[in-house]
Design a protein around this motif. Structure first.
Motif, PDB file in Angstrom:
ATOM      1  N   GLU A 171       0.786  -1.231   0.000  1.00 10.27           N
ATOM      2  CA  GLU A 171       0.000   0.000   0.000  1.00 10.27           C
ATOM      3  C   GLU A 171       0.824   1.290   0.000  1.00 10.27           C
ATOM      4  O   GLU A 171       0.406   2.277  -0.626  1.00 10.27           O
ATOM      5  N   LEU A 172       1.952   1.290   0.679  1.00  9.15           N
ATOM      6  CA  LEU A 172       2.702   2.539   0.825  1.00  9.15           C
ATOM      7  C   LEU A 172       3.782   2.730  -0.238  1.00  9.15           C
ATOM      8  O   LEU A 172       3.944   3.826  -0.773  1.00  9.15           O
ATOM      9  N   ILE A 173       4.512   1.691  -0.535  1.00 13.84           N
ATOM     10  CA  ILE A 173       5.641   1.835  -1.449  1.00 13.84           C
ATOM     11  C   ILE A 173       5.238   2.014  -2.913  1.00 13.84           C
ATOM     12  O   ILE A 173       5.790   2.892  -3.598  1.00 13.84           O
ATOM     13  N   PRO A 174       4.273   1.235  -3.446  1.00 11.35           N
ATOM     14  CA  PRO A 174       3.950   1.375  -4.882  1.00 11.35           C
ATOM     15  C   PRO A 174       3.575   2.785  -5.334  1.00 11.35           C
ATOM     16  O   PRO A 174       4.070   3.232  -6.389  1.00 11.35           O
ATOM     17  N   PRO A 175       2.729   3.534  -4.617  1.00 11.01           N
ATOM     18  CA  PRO A 175       2.410   4.893  -5.076  1.00 11.01           C
ATOM     19  C   PRO A 175       3.634   5.807  -5.137  1.00 11.01           C
ATOM     20  O   PRO A 175       3.725   6.673  -6.018  1.00 11.01           O
ATOM     21  N   VAL A 176       4.571   5.607  -4.214  1.00 13.41           N
ATOM     22  CA  VAL A 176       5.799   6.405  -4.218  1.00 13.41           C
ATOM     23  C   VAL A 176       6.625   6.094  -5.455  1.00 13.41           C
ATOM     24  O   VAL A 176       7.103   6.992  -6.152  1.00 13.41           O
ATOM     25  N   LEU A 177       6.789   4.818  -5.755  1.00  5.55           N
ATOM     26  CA  LEU A 177       7.572   4.432  -6.928  1.00  5.55           C
ATOM     27  C   LEU A 177       6.863   4.843  -8.219  1.00  5.55           C
ATOM     28  O   LEU A 177       7.530   5.205  -9.206  1.00  5.55           O
ATOM     29  N   ASP A 178       5.540   4.811  -8.217  1.00  6.43           N
ATOM     30  CA  ASP A 178       4.781   5.299  -9.379  1.00  6.43           C
ATOM     31  C   ASP A 178       5.098   6.776  -9.632  1.00  6.43           C
ATOM     32  O   ASP A 178       5.320   7.196 -10.778  1.00  6.43           O
ATOM     33  N   LYS A 183       8.527  11.004 -12.774  1.00  4.86           N
ATOM     34  CA  LYS A 183       9.358  12.196 -12.707  1.00  4.86           C
ATOM     35  C   LYS A 183      10.756  12.002 -13.279  1.00  4.86           C
ATOM     36  O   LYS A 183      11.439  12.993 -13.579  1.00  4.86           O
ATOM     37  N   LEU A 184      11.198  10.784 -13.444  1.00  7.13           N
ATOM     38  CA  LEU A 184      12.549  10.549 -13.928  1.00  7.13           C
ATOM     39  C   LEU A 184      12.682  10.966 -15.385  1.00  7.13           C
ATOM     40  O   LEU A 184      11.877  10.584 -16.228  1.00  7.13           O
ATOM     41  N   ILE A 185      13.719  11.737 -15.692  1.00 13.53           N
ATOM     42  CA  ILE A 185      13.937  12.167 -17.069  1.00 13.53           C
ATOM     43  C   ILE A 185      15.048  11.355 -17.730  1.00 13.53           C
ATOM     44  O   ILE A 185      15.216  11.419 -18.945  1.00 13.53           O
ATOM     45  N   SER A 186      15.809  10.599 -16.933  1.00 13.33           N
ATOM     46  CA  SER A 186      16.858   9.746 -17.482  1.00 13.33           C
ATOM     47  C   SER A 186      17.108   8.611 -16.505  1.00 13.33           C
ATOM     48  O   SER A 186      16.511   8.558 -15.433  1.00 13.33           O
ATOM     49  N   GLU A 187      18.009   7.719 -16.863  1.00 20.17           N
ATOM     50  CA  GLU A 187      18.346   6.607 -15.975  1.00 20.17           C
ATOM     51  C   GLU A 187      19.347   7.022 -14.906  1.00 20.17           C
ATOM     52  O   GLU A 187      19.701   6.216 -14.052  1.00 20.17           O
ATOM     53  N   HIS A 188      19.794   8.279 -14.959  1.00 22.32           N
ATOM     54  CA  HIS A 188      20.814   8.740 -14.024  1.00 22.32           C
ATOM     55  C   HIS A 188      20.339   9.867 -13.109  1.00 22.32           C
ATOM     56  O   HIS A 188      20.753   9.930 -11.950  1.00 22.32           O
ATOM     57  N   TYR A 189      19.493  10.762 -13.623  1.00 17.33           N
ATOM     58  CA  TYR A 189      19.167  11.970 -12.874  1.00 17.33           C
ATOM     59  C   TYR A 189      17.683  12.298 -12.942  1.00 17.33           C
ATOM     60  O   TYR A 189      17.015  12.047 -13.938  1.00 17.33           O
ATOM     61  N   PHE A 190      17.204  12.903 -11.861  1.00 15.96           N
ATOM     62  CA  PHE A 190      15.828  13.381 -11.832  1.00 15.96           C
ATOM     63  C   PHE A 190      15.701  14.783 -12.410  1.00 15.96           C
ATOM     64  O   PHE A 190      14.652  15.149 -12.931  1.00 15.96           O
ATOM     65  N   ILE A 191      16.765  15.565 -12.289  1.00 15.53           N
ATOM     66  CA  ILE A 191      16.726  16.957 -12.747  1.00 15.53           C
ATOM     67  C   ILE A 191      17.942  17.233 -13.631  1.00 15.53           C
ATOM     68  O   ILE A 191      19.083  17.037 -13.204  1.00 15.53           O
ATOM     69  N   ARG A 228      18.440  -2.375   1.669  1.00 15.45           N
ATOM     70  CA  ARG A 228      18.921  -3.028   2.892  1.00 15.45           C
ATOM     71  C   ARG A 228      17.799  -3.786   3.583  1.00 15.45           C
ATOM     72  O   ARG A 228      18.041  -4.761   4.294  1.00 15.45           O
ATOM     73  N   ALA A 229      16.565  -3.352   3.363  1.00 13.44           N
ATOM     74  CA  ALA A 229      15.408  -4.043   3.953  1.00 13.44           C
ATOM     75  C   ALA A 229      14.955  -5.226   3.093  1.00 13.44           C
ATOM     76  O   ALA A 229      13.930  -5.841   3.381  1.00 13.44           O
ATOM     77  N   GLY A 230      15.709  -5.524   2.047  1.00 13.33           N
ATOM     78  CA  GLY A 230      15.393  -6.688   1.228  1.00 13.33           C
ATOM     79  C   GLY A 230      14.326  -6.467   0.188  1.00 13.33           C
ATOM     80  O   GLY A 230      13.771  -7.428  -0.359  1.00 13.33           O
ATOM     81  N   TYR A 231      14.032  -5.206  -0.116  1.00 11.17           N
ATOM     82  CA  TYR A 231      13.013  -4.898  -1.123  1.00 11.17           C
ATOM     83  C   TYR A 231      13.693  -4.709  -2.469  1.00 11.17           C
ATOM     84  O   TYR A 231      14.603  -3.895  -2.611  1.00 11.17           O
ATOM     85  N   GLU A 232      13.229  -5.452  -3.469  1.00 12.95           N
ATOM     86  CA  GLU A 232      13.772  -5.342  -4.815  1.00 12.95           C
ATOM     87  C   GLU A 232      12.778  -4.606  -5.704  1.00 12.95           C
ATOM     88  O   GLU A 232      11.610  -5.009  -5.796  1.00 12.95           O
ATOM     89  N   ILE A 233      13.213  -3.556  -6.338  1.00 17.99           N
ATOM     90  CA  ILE A 233      12.349  -2.778  -7.215  1.00 17.99           C
ATOM     91  C   ILE A 233      11.985  -3.608  -8.441  1.00 17.99           C
ATOM     92  O   ILE A 233      12.866  -4.134  -9.124  1.00 17.99           O
ATOM     93  N   ASP A 234      10.701  -3.745  -8.696  1.00 19.80           N
ATOM     94  CA  ASP A 234      10.209  -4.513  -9.844  1.00 19.80           C
ATOM     95  C   ASP A 234      10.553  -3.763 -11.138  1.00 19.80           C
ATOM     96  O   ASP A 234       9.972  -2.715 -11.420  1.00 19.80           O
ATOM     97  N   ARG A 235      11.440  -4.340 -11.914  1.00 23.18           N
ATOM     98  CA  ARG A 235      11.889  -3.663 -13.135  1.00 23.18           C
ATOM     99  C   ARG A 235      10.788  -3.585 -14.189  1.00 23.18           C
ATOM    100  O   ARG A 235      10.817  -2.696 -15.054  1.00 23.18           O
ATOM    101  N   GLU A 236       9.830  -4.500 -14.132  1.00 27.11           N
ATOM    102  CA  GLU A 236       8.724  -4.454 -15.093  1.00 27.11           C
ATOM    103  C   GLU A 236       7.780  -3.294 -14.784  1.00 27.11           C
ATOM    104  O   GLU A 236       7.278  -2.633 -15.696  1.00 27.11           O
ATOM    105  N   LYS A 237       7.543  -3.037 -13.511  1.00 26.25           N
ATOM    106  CA  LYS A 237       6.633  -1.967 -13.106  1.00 26.25           C
ATOM    107  C   LYS A 237       7.305  -0.597 -13.116  1.00 26.25           C
ATOM    108  O   LYS A 237       6.685   0.411 -13.493  1.00 26.25           O
ATOM    109  N   TRP A 238       8.554  -0.562 -12.660  1.00 27.60           N
ATOM    110  CA  TRP A 238       9.251   0.720 -12.495  1.00 27.60           C
ATOM    111  C   TRP A 238      10.631   0.650 -13.147  1.00 27.60           C
ATOM    112  O   TRP A 238      11.656   0.725 -12.454  1.00 27.60           O
TER     113      TRP A 238
END
Length: 214
Positions: A135-142, A147-155, A175-185
């Motif tokens: 519930e909390l993490i997916p909206p943040v990653l969305d 907002k990302l304009i490149s694979e390196h920088y936000f601005i 460090r908490a063992g969460y892996e970012i889903d490359r298909e979604k984000w």
């Protein structure tokens, strides 16, 4: 030499440390937990929050955003704030988002799986973990993906305070063992891979490893 007072495993202390390393400004770290009675810390941070900071001139301040803003003024080289006014405003907003809304999600998982068990004799609440992950993490990653304009920088085309603040929070997730889903984000995933390849991030990770593997 300036001194950062706090615990490197804190995402806010991490953020300040990363900024110094990226800007190639030397610093010392004084291990001080939140709420410490250390007199220098209490004077610098009357709210009892980390990080606090003692400049190389002896001035005492606190808060990661304040520390980085001060650092930029004293050491303008390897700038973390864009010169363009519009991009400057965007960088400040993303830093604020990372420190508040994003941190609400990342810190929740980081505490349950890492900080609580390691430092506070806390037993991980798996129901809370599932809530945070679903519930909390997916909206943040969305939001970050949008907002990302490149694979390196936000601005712009160089690292900014936005990248440092967001990268610091993503380090907590890893460090908490969460892996970012490359298909979604895919863009966030690539950003974090590139961020962790930075010498500053690798150095920070090694410092924290020493704490958790003690």
């Amino acid at each position: 030499m300036a001194t950062i007072l706090g615990v490197p495993a804190s995402p806010y202390v991490r953020k300040a440390m990363l900024a110094h390393t990226v800007k190639q400004v030397p610093f010392e770290i004084k291990m001080v937990p939140p709420g410490s009675d250390d007199p220098t810390f209490r004077e610098a941070s009357p709210l009892g929050k980390i990080p606090a900071y003692q400049t190389d001139q002896g001035t005492l301040i606190s808060d990661s955003s304040v520390i980085i803003a001060y650092l930029e003024r004293v050491h303008p080289e390897n700038a973390l704030y864009p010169e363009n006014s519009e991009k400057y405003g965007q960088a400040l907003w993303l830093e604020e988002y990372a420190d508040t809304k994003m941190a609400e999600a990342t810190n929740a998982l980081y505490f349950q799986r890492v900080v609580g068990p390691a430092f506070f004799d806390h037993t991980t609440d798996e129901e809370r973990v599932e809530q945070v992950i679903n519930e909390l993490i997916p909206p943040v990653l969305d939001f970050l993906e949008s907002k990302l304009i490149s694979e390196h920088y936000f601005i712009g085309s160089a690292m900014s305070v936005a990248d440092v603040a967001i990268g610091s929070n993503l380090m907590s997730l890893e460090r908490a063992g969460y892996e970012i889903d490359r298909e979604k984000w895919p863009k966030v995933s690539s950003f974090f891979t590139n961020f962790m390849a930075l010498e500053a991030a690798q150095k920070q990770q090694a410092t924290e490893d020493q704490i958790f593997n003690r």
